[in-house]
Design a protein around this motif. Sequence first.
Motif, PDB file in Angstrom:
ATOM      1  N   MET A   1      -6.158  33.457  12.040  1.00 15.06           N
ATOM      2  CA  MET A   1      -6.472  32.115  11.574  1.00 15.06           C
ATOM      3  C   MET A   1      -7.175  31.365  12.694  1.00 15.06           C
ATOM      4  N   SER A   2      -8.213  30.644  12.369  1.00 12.55           N
ATOM      5  CA  SER A   2      -8.958  29.906  13.385  1.00 12.55           C
ATOM      6  C   SER A   2      -8.385  28.501  13.563  1.00 12.55           C
ATOM      7  N   ASN A   3      -8.724  27.898  14.687  1.00 13.23           N
ATOM      8  CA  ASN A   3      -8.294  26.540  14.978  1.00 13.23           C
ATOM      9  C   ASN A   3      -9.446  25.577  14.744  1.00 13.23           C
ATOM     10  N   VAL A   4      -9.090  24.325  14.574  1.00 16.81           N
ATOM     11  CA  VAL A   4     -10.059  23.263  14.416  1.00 16.81           C
ATOM     12  C   VAL A   4      -9.651  22.128  15.365  1.00 16.81           C
ATOM     13  N   THR A   5     -10.623  21.477  15.955  1.00 22.98           N
ATOM     14  CA  THR A   5     -10.352  20.335  16.817  1.00 22.98           C
ATOM     15  C   THR A   5     -10.168  19.098  15.948  1.00 22.98           C
ATOM     16  N   VAL A   6      -9.032  18.417  16.132  1.00 23.36           N
ATOM     17  CA  VAL A   6      -8.720  17.232  15.342  1.00 23.36           C
ATOM     18  C   VAL A   6      -8.520  16.050  16.292  1.00 23.36           C
ATOM     19  N   THR A   7      -9.238  14.988  16.040  1.00 22.16           N
ATOM     20  CA  THR A   7      -9.070  13.749  16.791  1.00 22.16           C
ATOM     21  C   THR A   7      -8.222  12.803  15.962  1.00 22.16           C
ATOM     22  N   THR A   8      -7.173  12.252  16.571  1.00 19.70           N
ATOM     23  CA  THR A   8      -6.290  11.297  15.908  1.00 19.70           C
ATOM     24  C   THR A   8      -6.399   9.957  16.627  1.00 19.70           C
ATOM     25  N   TRP A   9      -6.673   8.929  15.852  1.00 18.73           N
ATOM     26  CA  TRP A   9      -6.790   7.578  16.388  1.00 18.73           C
ATOM     27  C   TRP A   9      -5.621   6.749  15.888  1.00 18.73           C
ATOM     28  N   SER A  10      -4.978   6.003  16.773  1.00 22.26           N
ATOM     29  CA  SER A  10      -3.911   5.072  16.405  1.00 22.26           C
ATOM     30  C   SER A  10      -4.461   3.661  16.539  1.00 22.26           C
ATOM     31  N   LEU A  11      -4.200   2.868  15.507  1.00 26.02           N
ATOM     32  CA  LEU A  11      -4.727   1.504  15.442  1.00 26.02           C
ATOM     33  C   LEU A  11      -3.600   0.534  15.130  1.00 26.02           C
ATOM     34  N   GLU A  12      -3.786  -0.734  15.499  1.00 25.13           N
ATOM     35  CA  GLU A  12      -2.728  -1.715  15.282  1.00 25.13           C
ATOM     36  C   GLU A  12      -3.282  -3.101  15.023  1.00 25.13           C
ATOM     37  N   GLN A  13      -2.405  -3.905  14.427  1.00 29.58           N
ATOM     38  CA  GLN A  13      -2.571  -5.353  14.361  1.00 29.58           C
ATOM     39  C   GLN A  13      -1.307  -5.944  14.978  1.00 29.58           C
ATOM     40  N   THR A  14      -1.451  -7.011  15.747  1.00 24.85           N
ATOM     41  CA  THR A  14      -0.294  -7.598  16.416  1.00 24.85           C
ATOM     42  C   THR A  14       0.016  -9.016  15.936  1.00 24.85           C
ATOM     43  N   ALA A  15      -0.712  -9.488  14.951  1.00 22.81           N
ATOM     44  CA  ALA A  15      -0.450 -10.797  14.346  1.00 22.81           C
ATOM     45  C   ALA A  15      -1.012 -10.800  12.931  1.00 22.81           C
ATOM     46  N   PRO A  16      -0.368 -11.527  12.023  1.00 26.93           N
ATOM     47  CA  PRO A  16      -0.875 -11.580  10.648  1.00 26.93           C
ATOM     48  C   PRO A  16      -2.319 -12.074  10.573  1.00 26.93           C
ATOM     49  N   THR A  17      -2.725 -12.893  11.531  1.00 27.08           N
ATOM     50  CA  THR A  17      -4.089 -13.425  11.532  1.00 27.08           C
ATOM     51  C   THR A  17      -5.132 -12.367  11.901  1.00 27.08           C
ATOM     52  N   ASP A  18      -4.692 -11.189  12.346  1.00 21.66           N
ATOM     53  CA  ASP A  18      -5.630 -10.093  12.630  1.00 21.66           C
ATOM     54  C   ASP A  18      -6.243  -9.528  11.353  1.00 21.66           C
ATOM     55  N   LEU A  19      -5.530  -9.666  10.231  1.00 20.41           N
ATOM     56  CA  LEU A  19      -5.999  -9.086   8.964  1.00 20.41           C
ATOM     57  C   LEU A  19      -7.256  -9.789   8.486  1.00 20.41           C
ATOM     58  N   LEU A  20      -8.286  -8.991   8.247  1.00 22.39           N
ATOM     59  CA  LEU A  20      -9.550  -9.472   7.672  1.00 22.39           C
ATOM     60  C   LEU A  20      -9.653  -8.886   6.260  1.00 22.39           C
ATOM     61  N   PRO A  21      -9.213  -9.626   5.250  1.00 26.26           N
ATOM     62  CA  PRO A  21      -9.133  -9.071   3.895  1.00 26.26           C
ATOM     63  C   PRO A  21     -10.499  -8.697   3.317  1.00 26.26           C
ATOM     64  N   ALA A  22     -10.482  -7.664   2.509  1.00 28.51           N
ATOM     65  CA  ALA A  22     -11.669  -7.250   1.759  1.00 28.51           C
ATOM     66  C   ALA A  22     -11.748  -8.063   0.477  1.00 28.51           C
ATOM     67  N   ILE A  23     -12.920  -8.126  -0.071  1.00 25.49           N
ATOM     68  CA  ILE A  23     -13.120  -8.775  -1.367  1.00 25.49           C
ATOM     69  C   ILE A  23     -12.563  -7.853  -2.445  1.00 25.49           C
ATOM     70  N   ALA A  24     -11.891  -8.440  -3.419  1.00 25.93           N
ATOM     71  CA  ALA A  24     -11.355  -7.649  -4.532  1.00 25.93           C
ATOM     72  C   ALA A  24     -12.504  -7.015  -5.310  1.00 25.93           C
ATOM     73  N   PRO A  25     -12.322  -5.771  -5.744  1.00 25.49           N
ATOM     74  CA  PRO A  25     -13.379  -5.112  -6.524  1.00 25.49           C
ATOM     75  C   PRO A  25     -13.495  -5.719  -7.911  1.00 25.49           C
ATOM     76  N   ASP A  26     -14.645  -5.512  -8.523  1.00 23.31           N
ATOM     77  CA  ASP A  26     -14.843  -5.942  -9.901  1.00 23.31           C
ATOM     78  C   ASP A  26     -13.983  -5.094 -10.818  1.00 23.31           C
ATOM     79  N   GLY A  27     -13.696  -5.633 -11.984  1.00 23.31           N
ATOM     80  CA  GLY A  27     -12.963  -4.870 -12.985  1.00 23.31           C
ATOM     81  C   GLY A  27     -11.472  -5.145 -12.958  1.00 23.31           C
ATOM     82  N   ASP A  28     -10.763  -4.321 -13.655  1.00 24.61           N
ATOM     83  CA  ASP A  28      -9.321  -4.484 -13.835  1.00 24.61           C
ATOM     84  C   ASP A  28      -8.569  -3.608 -12.838  1.00 24.61           C
ATOM     85  N   VAL A  29      -8.560  -4.016 -11.565  1.00 24.49           N
ATOM     86  CA  VAL A  29      -7.820  -3.300 -10.521  1.00 24.49           C
ATOM     87  C   VAL A  29      -6.608  -4.138 -10.171  1.00 24.49           C
ATOM     88  N   ARG A  30      -5.443  -3.530 -10.267  1.00 24.77           N
ATOM     89  CA  ARG A  30      -4.179  -4.211  -9.954  1.00 24.77           C
ATOM     90  C   ARG A  30      -3.420  -3.388  -8.932  1.00 24.77           C
TER      91      ARG A  30
END
Length: 190
Positions: A1-30
Amino acid sequence: MSNVTVTTWSLEQTAPTDLLPAIAPDGDVRIVRAEIPSPEFSRFLYASVGGDIRWTDRLAWSYQRWQEYLDRPGVETWVAYDRGTPAGYVELDAQDDGVVEIAYFGLIPAFRGRRIGGHLLSYGVARAWDLAGRGSGRTETKRVWLHTCSKDGEHAMDNYLRRGFKLFDTKVEEEPEVAAPGPWPGARAV
């Protein structure tokens, strides 16, 4: 079996104000919380979202192992529905000291590219920040974090950065190459 190189990135937010919300998609998404822990439903989401991007760590979990995990205080599953059909999910896992991990997040392949992912991630991160108010046993959330890797979807990292996450760690490892299992044994991988 061969190996593959995998890069793992860890990310964080440290305050609720860090969140930059996306626009809701069109249509009936709940987005709805799966309030009754269901190993069958959680395994369906995990296998359907991660089948083509090599999520394999939970495939061998027994029913009991799923139930024990889902019954833990602070574990929540939020599901995006497009016109009544499950499109993806975000799984929150409250940890010690006010930390909440976005343990799993993603869309079923047929729902990718429809602007649902940014909306679902925004909603899930907001729920991580207000998790203490839903009987998680936590007093407040002080940090929300996640990890993504080079095996994940091509737009994953960009979505996390656009939602306000900041990189705090990078690891590069060799892993055995695993074929994408698809959503169930014998299914065609996308």
